[in-house]
Design a protein around this motif. Structure first.
Motif, PDB file in Angstrom:
ATOM      1  N   ASP A  91       7.238  -6.714  12.332  1.00 35.11           N
ATOM      2  CA  ASP A  91       7.738  -8.003  11.875  1.00 35.11           C
ATOM      3  C   ASP A  91       6.720  -9.097  12.198  1.00 35.11           C
ATOM      4  OD1 ASP A  91       9.571  -9.876  10.834  1.00 35.11           O
ATOM      5  OD2 ASP A  91      10.233 -10.376  12.852  1.00 35.11           O
ATOM      6  N   GLY A  92       6.380  -9.881  11.183  1.00 36.78           N
ATOM      7  CA  GLY A  92       5.430 -10.967  11.390  1.00 36.78           C
ATOM      8  C   GLY A  92       3.980 -10.551  11.273  1.00 36.78           C
ATOM      9  N   ALA A  93       3.714  -9.300  10.894  1.00 32.98           N
ATOM     10  CA  ALA A  93       2.343  -8.821  10.769  1.00 32.98           C
ATOM     11  C   ALA A  93       1.847  -8.960   9.340  1.00 32.98           C
ATOM     12  CB  ALA A  93       2.251  -7.367  11.210  1.00 32.98           C
ATOM     13  N   LEU A  94       0.537  -9.017   9.195  1.00 31.89           N
ATOM     14  CA  LEU A  94      -0.116  -8.861   7.900  1.00 31.89           C
ATOM     15  C   LEU A  94      -0.598  -7.418   7.838  1.00 31.89           C
ATOM     16  CD1 LEU A  94      -1.317  -9.981   5.253  1.00 31.89           C
ATOM     17  CD2 LEU A  94      -3.386 -10.542   6.556  1.00 31.89           C
ATOM     18  N   PHE A  95      -0.072  -6.662   6.896  1.00 36.32           N
ATOM     19  CA  PHE A  95      -0.382  -5.237   6.766  1.00 36.32           C
ATOM     20  C   PHE A  95      -1.342  -5.073   5.592  1.00 36.32           C
ATOM     21  CE2 PHE A  95       0.364  -0.870   5.388  1.00 36.32           C
ATOM     22  CZ  PHE A  95       0.480  -0.168   6.590  1.00 36.32           C
ATOM     23  N   VAL A  96      -2.576  -4.679   5.881  1.00 39.24           N
ATOM     24  CA  VAL A  96      -3.618  -4.565   4.859  1.00 39.24           C
ATOM     25  C   VAL A  96      -3.897  -3.093   4.591  1.00 39.24           C
ATOM     26  CG1 VAL A  96      -5.981  -5.150   4.216  1.00 39.24           C
ATOM     27  CG2 VAL A  96      -4.635  -6.746   5.610  1.00 39.24           C
ATOM     28  N   ALA A  97      -3.487  -2.618   3.428  1.00 41.41           N
ATOM     29  CA  ALA A  97      -3.707  -1.232   3.037  1.00 41.41           C
ATOM     30  C   ALA A  97      -4.894  -1.179   2.077  1.00 41.41           C
ATOM     31  CB  ALA A  97      -2.462  -0.651   2.376  1.00 41.41           C
ATOM     32  N   ILE A  98      -5.833  -0.285   2.358  1.00 43.31           N
ATOM     33  CA  ILE A  98      -7.050  -0.175   1.553  1.00 43.31           C
ATOM     34  C   ILE A  98      -7.129   1.231   0.976  1.00 43.31           C
ATOM     35  CG2 ILE A  98      -9.546  -0.498   1.494  1.00 43.31           C
ATOM     36  CD1 ILE A  98      -9.285  -2.067   4.122  1.00 43.31           C
ATOM     37  N   VAL A 122      -0.467  -6.406   1.897  1.00 45.22           N
ATOM     38  CA  VAL A 122      -1.557  -6.712   0.975  1.00 45.22           C
ATOM     39  C   VAL A 122      -2.288  -5.411   0.670  1.00 45.22           C
ATOM     40  CG1 VAL A 122      -3.751  -7.921   0.681  1.00 45.22           C
ATOM     41  CG2 VAL A 122      -1.823  -9.075   1.785  1.00 45.22           C
ATOM     42  N   ALA A 123      -2.479  -5.117  -0.599  1.00 43.94           N
ATOM     43  CA  ALA A 123      -3.153  -3.888  -1.009  1.00 43.94           C
ATOM     44  C   ALA A 123      -4.488  -4.205  -1.647  1.00 43.94           C
ATOM     45  CB  ALA A 123      -2.284  -3.097  -1.981  1.00 43.94           C
ATOM     46  N   LEU A 132       0.711   2.157  -4.668  1.00 47.81           N
ATOM     47  CA  LEU A 132       0.496   1.224  -3.558  1.00 47.81           C
ATOM     48  C   LEU A 132       0.495  -0.216  -4.049  1.00 47.81           C
ATOM     49  CD1 LEU A 132      -0.116   0.803  -0.560  1.00 47.81           C
ATOM     50  CD2 LEU A 132      -2.547   1.118  -1.078  1.00 47.81           C
ATOM     51  N   ALA A 133      -0.140  -0.463  -5.172  1.00 47.04           N
ATOM     52  CA  ALA A 133      -0.185  -1.811  -5.728  1.00 47.04           C
ATOM     53  C   ALA A 133       1.204  -2.292  -6.139  1.00 47.04           C
ATOM     54  CB  ALA A 133      -1.134  -1.848  -6.924  1.00 47.04           C
ATOM     55  N   GLN A 134       2.019  -1.390  -6.660  1.00 43.35           N
ATOM     56  CA  GLN A 134       3.330  -1.770  -7.161  1.00 43.35           C
ATOM     57  C   GLN A 134       4.272  -2.222  -6.064  1.00 43.35           C
ATOM     58  OE1 GLN A 134       4.679   1.554  -9.527  1.00 43.35           O
ATOM     59  NE2 GLN A 134       3.033   1.319 -11.034  1.00 43.35           N
ATOM     60  N   LEU A 135       4.084  -1.731  -4.836  1.00 42.32           N
ATOM     61  CA  LEU A 135       5.005  -2.137  -3.773  1.00 42.32           C
ATOM     62  C   LEU A 135       4.456  -3.269  -2.907  1.00 42.32           C
ATOM     63  CD1 LEU A 135       4.233  -0.988  -0.655  1.00 42.32           C
ATOM     64  CD2 LEU A 135       4.674   1.179  -1.761  1.00 42.32           C
ATOM     65  N   ALA A 136       3.181  -3.616  -3.065  1.00 43.45           N
ATOM     66  CA  ALA A 136       2.574  -4.651  -2.233  1.00 43.45           C
ATOM     67  C   ALA A 136       3.089  -6.035  -2.596  1.00 43.45           C
ATOM     68  CB  ALA A 136       1.055  -4.605  -2.383  1.00 43.45           C
ATOM     69  N   ASP A 137       3.083  -6.924  -1.604  1.00 45.48           N
ATOM     70  CA  ASP A 137       3.420  -8.324  -1.857  1.00 45.48           C
ATOM     71  C   ASP A 137       2.286  -9.019  -2.599  1.00 45.48           C
ATOM     72  OD1 ASP A 137       6.012  -8.518  -0.381  1.00 45.48           O
ATOM     73  OD2 ASP A 137       4.740  -7.994   1.326  1.00 45.48           O
ATOM     74  N   THR A 138       1.060  -8.643  -2.265  1.00 41.26           N
ATOM     75  CA  THR A 138      -0.119  -9.183  -2.935  1.00 41.26           C
ATOM     76  C   THR A 138      -1.110  -8.057  -3.186  1.00 41.26           C
ATOM     77  OG1 THR A 138       0.103 -11.350  -1.852  1.00 41.26           O
ATOM     78  CG2 THR A 138      -2.057 -10.809  -2.781  1.00 41.26           C
ATOM     79  N   VAL A 139      -1.655  -8.020  -4.388  1.00 41.61           N
ATOM     80  CA  VAL A 139      -2.689  -7.043  -4.729  1.00 41.61           C
ATOM     81  C   VAL A 139      -4.013  -7.777  -4.879  1.00 41.61           C
ATOM     82  CG1 VAL A 139      -3.499  -5.351  -6.420  1.00 41.61           C
ATOM     83  CG2 VAL A 139      -1.051  -5.552  -5.908  1.00 41.61           C
ATOM     84  N   ILE A 140      -5.016  -7.302  -4.153  1.00 41.58           N
ATOM     85  CA  ILE A 140      -6.381  -7.804  -4.314  1.00 41.58           C
ATOM     86  C   ILE A 140      -7.170  -6.695  -5.009  1.00 41.58           C
ATOM     87  CG2 ILE A 140      -8.463  -8.644  -3.172  1.00 41.58           C
ATOM     88  CD1 ILE A 140      -6.731  -9.641  -0.889  1.00 41.58           C
ATOM     89  N   PRO A 141      -7.396  -6.812  -6.308  1.00 43.58           N
ATOM     90  CA  PRO A 141      -8.108  -5.749  -7.027  1.00 43.58           C
ATOM     91  C   PRO A 141      -9.572  -5.663  -6.583  1.00 43.58           C
ATOM     92  CG  PRO A 141      -6.895  -7.181  -8.542  1.00 43.58           C
ATOM     93  CD  PRO A 141      -6.945  -7.888  -7.211  1.00 43.58           C
TER      94      PRO A 141
END
Length: 344
Positions: A91-98, A122-123, A132-141
């Motif tokens: 909770d309260g984290a920024l989760f960055v999946a690459i 963020v993906a 992964l992109a479909q469930l992310a709050d933000t996608v960075i292509p």
């Protein structure tokens, strides 16, 4: 035997500068919207989740986030969520999946767990309609474009570039922002560097160490992986600090070492380790902007120390592709490997 300049790996890595320039332009609005959200609701900490080359990008991201933003950044173990079914307190984290493909089941599952726990997901993906992109709050292509060689090159460097653009705009650091504009041309200059000394020196090698530190550690990890998968050459990556805690005992005459030294406060200690190995009779090569010594590999001037790992790896990709061919390997189709690895 194939020619080094005809491989897919060569052609794709050569496109990196254009891909990064394209990414910076196309992602500006996405990044700025995310930065506005992060400033309005600052995360308590950052968690990265990735495997393979993408995890080496995450190593770079950790040092970049911590040194520039002052936010503690941890690497999530994908198996904790996908195999052990543990739900960490995020909770309260920024989760960055690459992930280049964005469809490895374990990464998707961990992103789902993070989102359910209250993290902002963020993906960073090259496939924008991936699970992964479909469930992310933000996608960075990543916007690397098609990449058909099994060995990831431009997609890896585009991952680093995306992390760099996010950090620069989030921090507002004027020098880092200016470096973004200069990075594509610097990557072009890095591709033009002649690292044939490394190729010649490792043609018959069986083992080596790759060392780096701080922002350069991820580059060392990536290089070690590429030596293994494209050249059939056993290579291990170490921090230039950690290598002194045991591993350096096996370095001596005939044991090669490649070092990525940063043009920052970690650089001197990395060079000191290389000098110690040199005194033992080990063949050594040093990649560091501005280095003038017999064992130095040429590198262009870097716009910023945070850009240096990208330049070093861009030069390295051209060299390791040539080394693979010189050793009788096709870097596009390493044995037993597939372009997309799906782990659960």
């Amino acid at each position: 035997m194939i020619a080094a300049t005809t491989t897919k790996m060569y052609a794709e890595a050569q496109e990196t500068a254009d891909a990064v320039a394209r990414q910076f332009a196309a992602n500006a609005d996405v990044i700025d919207a995310l930065v506005a959200q992060l400033k309005a609701n600052p995360p308590r900490f950052i968690v990265t989740c990735a495997r393979g080359s993408s995890d080496h990008a995450a190593t770079y991201g950790k040092y970049l986030f911590e040194t520039t933003l002052g936010l503690i950044t941890a690497s999530a173990s994908p198996s904790v969520g996908s195999v052990y079914a543990v739900q960490p307190h995020l909770d309260g984290a920024l989760f960055v999946a690459i992930s280049q493909s964005g469809k490895s089941p374990d990464l998707v599952r961990n992103a789902q767990i993070a989102k359910a726990a209250g993290a902002r997901v963020v993906a960073l993906v090259n496939v924008e309609d991936s699970p992964l992109a479909q469930l992310a709050d933000t996608v960075i292509p990543l916007r690397a474009g098609p990449e058909n060689s099994v060995a990831a090159t431009k997609s890896y460097l585009c991952s680093l570039a995306a992390l760099l653009q996010l950090t620069a705009r989030w921090s507002g650091d004027a020098k880092l922002l200016a470096a973004l504009d200069a990075l594509p041309d610097a990557l072009r200059a890095a591709w033009a560097q002649d690292w044939s000394a490394l190729v010649d020196g490792l043609k018959d090698a069986r083992n080596l160490f790759v060392v780096g530190r701080g922002l350069g550690l991820g580059a060392a990890q990536e290089a070690a992986l590429k030596f293994k998968e494209t050249c059939g050459l056993h290579a291990e990556a170490f921090s230039s600090a950690e290598v002194k805690h045991g591993p350096m005992a096996i370095v001596g005459p005939g044991f090669p070492v490649l070092a990525f030294a940063q043009d920052d406060d970690t650089g001197a200690s990395t060079v000191a380790v290389i000098e110690e190995f040199h005194k033992r009779g080990a063949p050594v090569w040093l990649a560091r902007p501005g280095a003038h010594r017999d064992d130095a590999l040429p590198m262009p001037a870097s716009p910023h120390p945070a850009c240096t790992p990208l330049l070093a790896i861009q030069s390295f990709y051209r060299a390791v592709n040539a080394l693979a061919v010189a050793r009788g390997h096709n870097p596009d189709v390493p044995p037993h490997l597939n372009k997309v690895t799906e782990t659960v």
